[in-house]
Design an enzyme around this catalytic site. Structure first.
Site, short mmCIF file in Angstrom:
data_model
loop_
_atom_site.label_atom_id
_atom_site.label_comp_id
_atom_site.label_asym_id
_atom_site.label_seq_id
_atom_site.Cartn_x
_atom_site.Cartn_y
_atom_site.Cartn_z
N HIS A 231 0.83 -1.20 0.00
CA HIS A 231 0.00 0.00 0.00
C HIS A 231 0.86 1.25 0.00
O HIS A 231 0.57 2.23 -0.70
CB HIS A 231 -0.92 -0.02 1.22
CG HIS A 231 -2.09 0.90 1.10
ND1 HIS A 231 -2.14 2.13 1.70
CD2 HIS A 231 -3.27 0.77 0.43
CE1 HIS A 231 -3.30 2.72 1.42
NE2 HIS A 231 -4.00 1.91 0.65
N HIS B 57 -5.17 6.02 -5.54
CA HIS B 57 -6.32 6.69 -4.96
C HIS B 57 -6.78 7.82 -5.88
O HIS B 57 -6.09 8.21 -6.81
CB HIS B 57 -5.98 7.25 -3.58
CG HIS B 57 -5.73 6.19 -2.56
ND1 HIS B 57 -4.49 5.64 -2.36
CD2 HIS B 57 -6.56 5.57 -1.69
CE1 HIS B 57 -4.56 4.72 -1.41
NE2 HIS B 57 -5.81 4.66 -0.98
N HIS C 179 -7.53 -2.23 -4.69
CA HIS C 179 -7.73 -2.74 -3.35
C HIS C 179 -8.42 -4.11 -3.35
O HIS C 179 -8.19 -4.92 -2.45
CB HIS C 179 -8.52 -1.73 -2.52
CG HIS C 179 -7.73 -0.52 -2.14
ND1 HIS C 179 -7.67 0.61 -2.93
CD2 HIS C 179 -6.94 -0.26 -1.05
CE1 HIS C 179 -6.89 1.51 -2.35
NE2 HIS C 179 -6.44 1.01 -1.21
N HIS D 258 -14.84 6.18 3.04
CA HIS D 258 -13.53 5.52 3.07
C HIS D 258 -12.48 6.36 3.81
O HIS D 258 -11.84 5.88 4.75
CB HIS D 258 -13.07 5.22 1.64
CG HIS D 258 -11.60 5.00 1.52
ND1 HIS D 258 -10.75 5.93 0.94
CD2 HIS D 258 -10.80 3.98 1.91
CE1 HIS D 258 -9.52 5.49 0.99
NE2 HIS D 258 -9.51 4.31 1.58
N HIS E 197 -10.54 6.06 7.80
CA HIS E 197 -9.09 6.07 8.00
C HIS E 197 -8.71 7.09 9.06
O HIS E 197 -7.92 6.81 9.97
CB HIS E 197 -8.39 6.42 6.68
CG HIS E 197 -8.06 5.24 5.83
ND1 HIS E 197 -6.91 4.50 6.00
CD2 HIS E 197 -8.73 4.67 4.80
CE1 HIS E 197 -6.87 3.53 5.10
NE2 HIS E 197 -7.98 3.60 4.36
N PHE F 165 -1.64 6.99 4.34
CA PHE F 165 -1.58 5.92 3.35
C PHE F 165 -0.34 5.04 3.50
O PHE F 165 -0.38 3.83 3.34
CB PHE F 165 -1.62 6.50 1.93
CG PHE F 165 -2.97 7.02 1.53
CD1 PHE F 165 -4.13 6.54 2.11
CD2 PHE F 165 -3.08 8.00 0.55
CE1 PHE F 165 -5.38 7.02 1.74
CE2 PHE F 165 -4.33 8.48 0.16
CZ PHE F 165 -5.47 8.00 0.76
N HIS G 81 -11.29 -2.18 4.36
CA HIS G 81 -11.38 -2.26 2.91
C HIS G 81 -12.21 -3.44 2.43
O HIS G 81 -12.66 -3.45 1.29
CB HIS G 81 -9.98 -2.27 2.28
CG HIS G 81 -9.49 -0.89 2.00
ND1 HIS G 81 -9.79 -0.22 0.84
CD2 HIS G 81 -8.75 -0.03 2.75
CE1 HIS G 81 -9.25 0.98 0.87
NE2 HIS G 81 -8.62 1.12 2.02
#
Length: 599
Positions: free
Chosen positions: A184, A202, A211, A332, A336, A361, A374
């Site tokens: 990632h 992204h 993903h 999403h 995070h 990230f 995810h």
């Protein structure tokens, strides 16, 4: 026909022969849309040398490019506001060549202190085969995380424990916990370079397929480590009230799936905020859950009627366009942020937090809950298509033929294509069903009675350009047409357009948009018909920051459905209110207007 609306008076249309859908909820009203068009003027150049032994010497420079095997394709050249002109042809993004991998950069921070380029280096990248699904006799069924039993939790902890053990015995093993997390980091924090630009999966149509493939191999690796090919990852079903908390199994200190660098404020059954951007909403748990369901309805139904609005815009060559799909934008990113450490806080060793682990990230994969999160993001792909209408997978070849690179559970390298991950069941897994109450959670309650007297509000040309949004702002704005027929509504969407939004891209940004209310609106109650949507942004990675960290975007919200719901279809002038939630004092907006554009 699917299209994305530009901020100019013209539109760029992509012809999309849609795949038929098996499920439909019947006829639905013409929904609104949310779409972002971002523009960056940042450029950087990188020199990087990597040996076949896996030793890496990175030399990041500002004035040179010294890269063998620079990848020359990006998927789907696409016309957007302030973007480069359309090219004559486009090519799908290839799987990244590991020889182009260099040091990644922490969002709003320094270089990642370790290389996240995946070892070992294949001896001949050009000969790496394309992946073929192995034969299977039984689907792996991914369970909702809050409902798993103790036997499953023990098995999951054992698998993660063995994955972490590989970090100690064989640090360069691609199946190890840190090496899996580094995937990632490499794909999402600027380690790979394609066409002279950093690869970022992204904020584009690469988000969902990347993903999905990532979790596919991660899941198979865990199953291999415990000799159970039926093992399936859990999904954190935050779209249901029962799942709107950190799953309890991740909150057990001392276990393999507990992360000490997780935000401590999310523990002990705290109800989550699917629109979170760092600040706690001062409201009741019941209202917070209602807000969450409203956000899910807006992002899955109202704002995502067309494929490109859900998946995000095509990846554009030569321009750092940021146009995430609805679910990538919310919830999403907020999940995070909600689970990651608070940015700016200090760790015991004196280091400053940049939002680790889930909150950045580069480090997100170091928290096992990332893969659970995810899992539900991936599930939303299935749920979105099941709604029906025009909600179908993209058919553009540049998307279908885009590629990624992974190691399988046997440490063998493979290339994969987007076209091969469209059907989860063909990949060997499915999700245990859970109710989706957000489908029927269309806001009906109104925050105001009747029509706001727009003559008491300043007109749009007296408010904009706006130099900062340090408080709620209300204004009146004229519509290009009123009392439109249903056919006219079907042919064109009415979009509220915010031109040239500018802000410092190193901080969190969020503001909410309401129609037909004044600046006294209760902005903590989103479950109202007047709530149109939100603009959000996270800190962005830049290799060469210089002194300019300004992001410039155009934000558009379709309001056709909302005007119907609040009874303003026949009005020539309407009221708009902007409510800053995060970073508003640093937001400027050049102009706001309403346009009629094709969808």
């Amino acid at each position: 026909m699917a299209s994305v609306c530009n901020s100019s008076s013209t539109t760029t249309t992509l012809k999309t022969p849609f795949i038929s859908s098996n499920t439909s909820l019947g006829s639905t009203p013409k929904p609104s849309q949310l779409f972002l068009h971002g523009k960056r003027n940042k450029t950087f150049k990188v020199s990087c040398k990597v040996s076949n032994s896996g030793d890496q010497n990175q030399n990041i420079e500002t004035n040179s490019v010294d890269r063998r095997n620079v990848l020359l394709g990006l998927g789907g050249l696409y016309g957007v506001a302030n973007a480069i002109p359309l090219a004559a042809s486009a090519t799908p993004i290839p799987s990244p060549d590991l020889k182009t991998c260099g040091r990644a950069t922490i969002s709003d921070g320094p270089l990642v202190p370790y290389t996240c380029c995946p070892p070992p280096m294949p001896t001949n990248f050009d000969t790496i085969p394309y992946y073929k699904f192995p034969s299977m006799t039984k689907l792996r069924i991914r369970p909702p995380a809050h409902a798993v039993d103790e036997e499953y939790i023990a098995k999951y902890n054992l698998a993660i424990s063995r994955m972490k053990d590989l970090d100690k015995t064989d640090p360069l093993n691609p199946l190890g916990f840190k090496q899996q997390a580094n995937i990632h980091c490499a794909y999402c924090n600027g380690a790979y370079i394609i066409g002279g630009k950093e690869l970022q999966v992204h904020n584009s149509w690469l988000f969902f397929p990347f993903h999905r493939w990532y979790l596919y191999f991660y899941e198979r690796i865990l199953g291999k480590l415990i000799d159970d090919p039926t093992f399936a990852l859990p999904y954190w079903n935050w779209d249901h009230p029962k799942g709107m908390r950190l799953p309890p199994m991740f909150d057990r200190e001392g276990t393999s799936i507990y992360d000490e660098r997780r935000n401590q404020q999310v523990r002990n059954g705290t109800v989550m905020d699917l629109g979170s951007f760092g600040d706690k909403v001062q409201t009741t748990q019941l209202q917070l859950m209602s807000n969450n369901l409203t956000l899910m309805y807006r992002q899955m139904v109202t704002n995502a009627p067309c494929p490109l609005l859900f998946f995000g815009a095509p990846y554009v060559l030569g321009n750092n366009v940021e146009a995430p799909g609805t679910i990538e934008n919310i919830p999403h990113i907020p999940v995070h942020i909600w689970a990651g450490t608070v940015r700016g806080s200090t760790f015991p060793n004196g280091d400053t937090s940049y939002g680790e682990d889930m909150g950045n990230f580069y480090s997100a994969g170091l928290d096992p809950v990332f893969y659970c999160h995810h899992g539900n993001v991936d599930r939303m792909w299935n749920e979105w298509k099941a709604i029906g209408g025009k909600r179908r997978d993209l058919s553009e070849k540049d998307w279908l033929n885009s590629e990624f690179f992974f190691y399988d559970e046997n440490k063998k390298p493979y290339r994969v294509k987007v076209r091969d991950c469209l059907d989860a069941k063909k990949m060997g897994y499915d999700y245990a069903p859970m109710p989706t109450p957000w489908r029927n959670f269309k806001p009906k309650t109104k925050a105001s009675v009747g029509k706001v007297n727009t003559t008491t509000l300043p007109p749009v040309n007296k408010v904009f350009p706006l130099t900062k949004m340090d408080k709620a702002i209300s204004f009146s704005i004229n519509r290009p047409a009123s009392s439109r027929t249903q056919q006219e509504k079907n042919e064109q969407e009415e979009l509220l357009t915010f031109d040239n939004i500018k802000y410092d891209n190193r901080g969190y940004i969020r503001f909410d948009v309401f129609l037909n209310v004044d600046n006294n609106v209760n902005a903590n109650e989103l479950d109202k018909a007047e709530f149109a949507g939100s603009y959000t942004s996270l800190p962005h990675v830049h290799r060469v920051g210089e002194n300019d960290h300004t992001a410039t975007v155009t934000f558009q919200l379709a309001i056709t459905e909302l005007l119907e719901d609040i009874g303003l279809e026949d009005e020539e002038t309407i009221a708009v209110t902007l409510v800053p939630k995060k970073g508003g004092e640093g937001i400027s907006i050049e102009n706001v207007e309403i346009k009629l554009l094709d969808c």
